[in-house]
Design a protein around this motif. Structure first.
Motif, PDB file in Angstrom:
ATOM      1  N   VAL A  86      43.490 -30.566 -16.969  1.00 17.76           N
ATOM      2  CA  VAL A  86      42.418 -29.871 -17.701  1.00 17.76           C
ATOM      3  C   VAL A  86      42.914 -28.522 -18.205  1.00 17.76           C
ATOM      4  O   VAL A  86      42.676 -28.143 -19.360  1.00 17.76           O
ATOM      5  N   ILE A  87      43.614 -27.781 -17.352  1.00 19.29           N
ATOM      6  CA  ILE A  87      44.157 -26.478 -17.742  1.00 19.29           C
ATOM      7  C   ILE A  87      45.172 -26.657 -18.870  1.00 19.29           C
ATOM      8  O   ILE A  87      45.172 -25.906 -19.858  1.00 19.29           O
ATOM      9  N   GLU A  97      45.363 -29.045 -21.074  1.00 14.32           N
ATOM     10  CA  GLU A  97      44.690 -29.417 -22.316  1.00 14.32           C
ATOM     11  C   GLU A  97      44.083 -28.200 -23.005  1.00 14.32           C
ATOM     12  O   GLU A  97      44.205 -28.029 -24.222  1.00 14.32           O
ATOM     13  N   SER A  98      43.464 -27.318 -22.235  1.00 12.36           N
ATOM     14  CA  SER A  98      42.862 -26.133 -22.847  1.00 12.36           C
ATOM     15  C   SER A  98      43.938 -25.169 -23.360  1.00 12.36           C
ATOM     16  O   SER A  98      43.780 -24.584 -24.436  1.00 12.36           O
ATOM     17  N   TYR A 122      46.863 -26.105 -24.419  1.00 19.15           N
ATOM     18  CA  TYR A 122      47.407 -26.797 -25.587  1.00 19.15           C
ATOM     19  C   TYR A 122      46.539 -26.527 -26.819  1.00 19.15           C
ATOM     20  O   TYR A 122      47.054 -26.255 -27.906  1.00 19.15           O
ATOM     21  N   HIS A 123      45.210 -26.596 -26.651  1.00 21.90           N
ATOM     22  CA  HIS A 123      44.314 -26.351 -27.774  1.00 21.90           C
ATOM     23  C   HIS A 123      44.403 -24.903 -28.255  1.00 21.90           C
ATOM     24  O   HIS A 123      44.340 -24.642 -29.462  1.00 21.90           O
ATOM     25  N   ILE A 124      44.565 -23.963 -27.325  1.00 25.11           N
ATOM     26  CA  ILE A 124      44.708 -22.551 -27.712  1.00 25.11           C
ATOM     27  C   ILE A 124      45.958 -22.368 -28.563  1.00 25.11           C
ATOM     28  O   ILE A 124      45.925 -21.722 -29.614  1.00 25.11           O
ATOM     29  N   ALA A 168      43.783 -16.950 -23.564  1.00 26.13           N
ATOM     30  CA  ALA A 168      43.279 -17.706 -22.404  1.00 26.13           C
ATOM     31  C   ALA A 168      42.192 -16.907 -21.682  1.00 26.13           C
ATOM     32  O   ALA A 168      41.217 -17.486 -21.196  1.00 26.13           O
ATOM     33  N   ALA A 223      39.069 -17.224 -23.747  1.00 28.86           N
ATOM     34  CA  ALA A 223      38.496 -18.567 -23.647  1.00 28.86           C
ATOM     35  C   ALA A 223      37.878 -18.813 -22.278  1.00 28.86           C
ATOM     36  O   ALA A 223      37.037 -19.692 -22.130  1.00 28.86           O
ATOM     37  N   ILE A 250      39.378 -19.876 -19.297  1.00 31.20           N
ATOM     38  CA  ILE A 250      39.832 -21.148 -18.740  1.00 31.20           C
ATOM     39  C   ILE A 250      39.661 -21.128 -17.226  1.00 31.20           C
ATOM     40  O   ILE A 250      40.163 -20.239 -16.542  1.00 31.20           O
TER      41      ILE A 250
END
Length: 149
Positions: free
Chosen positions: A39-40, A42-43, A45-47, A63, A66, A68
């Protein structure tokens, strides 16, 4: 005398074994359970995908904004980024700025599914490059044969 000779193989041998071994990035422990690490990752990666190539400090700033869940510190984020690099999710490139280096993280290019042919017939047609010179030669030969008749 053995090393002093003009034998380049010996110097290559010495250089090869004097190098440090490359780190095995797949063995990095993300310090969180596998599901939480995914999950971390993926977030993060999107950033990086949204904001383009980022340095580690800029990634940390994004980060924090966001929010996270699961990231404890900047050090933990660096560990996660190394873990992601080892799993071929990210790539790290070096930009030379004057006499210093700046490392940036970016996503790997994704292969587009739209451009890939749907079946083997399309693939054969796209792969073949028509040789226009050969076509013209064949046409001119057939015209010459028709005119001779």
């Amino acid at each position: 005398m053995w090393l002093g000779g003009g034998n380049g193989a010996v110097t290559t041998f010495v250089r090869y074994f004097s190098r440090k071994r490359a780190p095995n990035l797949r063995k990095i422990n993300p310090k969180v359970p596998q599901q939480e690490a995914a999950v971390i990752a993926e977030s993060l990666y999107h950033i990086i995908k949204q904001n383009g190539p980022l340095s580690v400090s800029n990634t940390w700033n994004h980060a924090k904004e966001a929010g996270i869940n699961g990231l404890n510190s900047k050090t933990h984020m660096k560990l996660m980024l190394k873990w992601m690099t080892g799993r071929s999710m990210l790539k790290q490139t070096c930009n030379h700025v004057g006499s210093s280096k700046k490392f940036v993280l970016s996503t790997l290019p994704e292969e587009s599914q739209v451009n890939q042919p749907k079946n083997s017939v399309d693939m054969v047609l796209k792969c073949e490059n028509p040789n226009t010179k050969g076509v013209r030669q064949v046409q001119s030969k057939t015209k010459g044969a028709k005119q001779a008749r």
